[in-house]
Design an enzyme around this catalytic site. Structure first.
Site, PDB file in Angstrom:
ATOM      1  NE  ARG A  76      39.516 -46.680-127.598  1.00 25.97           N
ATOM      2  CZ  ARG A  76      39.881 -46.316-127.105  1.00 25.97           C
ATOM      3  NH1 ARG A  76      39.272 -46.600-125.378  1.00 25.97           N
ATOM      4  NH2 ARG A  76      40.184 -45.133-127.333  1.00 25.97           N
TER       5      ARG A  76
ATOM      6  CD  GLU B 128      15.124 -68.328-136.100  1.00 26.97           C
ATOM      7  OE1 GLU B 128      15.005 -67.181-135.912  1.00 26.97           O
ATOM      8  OE2 GLU B 128      14.952 -67.310-137.299  1.00 26.97           O
TER       9      GLU B 128
END
Length: 244
Positions: A154, A116
């Protein structure tokens, strides 16, 4: 860069980190990944990492001890002050600007939750950043962490073959990227724009700038509210909106 992932499901990351650019980044020694099951840091004899929320309510909440213990151990081992990132739908909306910021760090720790939610003390006293990849809820933080790691890695020097590639990506310049074409010059009657075949780099650069601006105007006009338009670009927009 060192990237640590704290997850209850470390096996999820094997395929992602072992393929494509993320794998090549490790081969180039640009980054190393470590995925840790923070259940190992539980102080409970049953290795419990969650419990019922005080005050009642649905679901279970992640306990603070296992996550604090894991982050503190990893920080001490690396003798570092890492950016500790909580993947959470309540966090800051992720952006390319944030990816560029994180790419300058030496050590990142991602906390991937389930159930939760998190004990609030994790937010208040441990993490440096809370990140959301969109206005929706996932089963856990793992997929979001994969997205953020991919976008950051990247950008690391030497990871991509062409150093200009990340600079010209959509959002890096503040605009969407211009259209791209490759061989053949004509396919099913659809032709590559003559300008791109002209060999005139000045005209090609101007065409790309125009098309990038036009695509942004048509698809993401909200981006232009924060973009510093030049007088030339403003004139182009006026011409498109008020054609003669």
């Amino acid at each position: 860069m060192r990237i640590d992932i704290l997850s209850l499901f470390p096996e999820m990351f094997k395929g992602v980190f072992g393929e494509s650019i993320l794998k090549k980044a490790t081969e180039k020694n640009a980054v190393e990944y470590h995925v840790t099951n923070f259940r190992e840091f539980s102080e409970n004899k049953h290795s419990q990492v969650d419990d019922y929320p005080y005050g009642g309510g649905a679901g279970m909440v992640l306990k603070p001890e296992p996550i604090f213990n894991a982050v503190e151990k990893l920080s001490k081992e690396q003798d570092s002050k890492p950016r500790v990132i909580l993947m959470c739908p309540q966090g800051e909306r992720y952006s390319q600007k944030k990816a560029e910021e994180l790419a300058n760090e030496d050590h990142l720790i991602f906390i991937c939750g389930h159930y939760e939610g998190y004990d609030e003390r994790i937010r208040e006293h441990l993490v440096t950043d809370e990140i959301s990849i969109g206005d929706y809820v996932l089963t856990g933080g793992e997929l979001g962490a994969m997205v953020v790691v991919d976008s950051v890695v990247r950008l690391l020097p030497g990871v991509l073959g062409n150093e200009d590639s990340p600079v010209k990506d959509s959002f890096s310049s503040g605009l969407l990227e211009h259209p791209q074409y490759t061989r053949p010059a004509e396919y099913k009657g659809w032709k590559v724009p003559d300008t791109l075949l002209s060999g005139n780099h000045r005209l090609i650069d101007e065409w790309r700038e125009k098309e990038s601006l036009k695509r942004t105007l048509n698809r993401r006009p909200d981006l232009l509210k924060k973009y510093p338009l030049s007088d030339k670009q403003k004139n182009w927009i006026q011409e498109w909106k008020n054609p003669r």
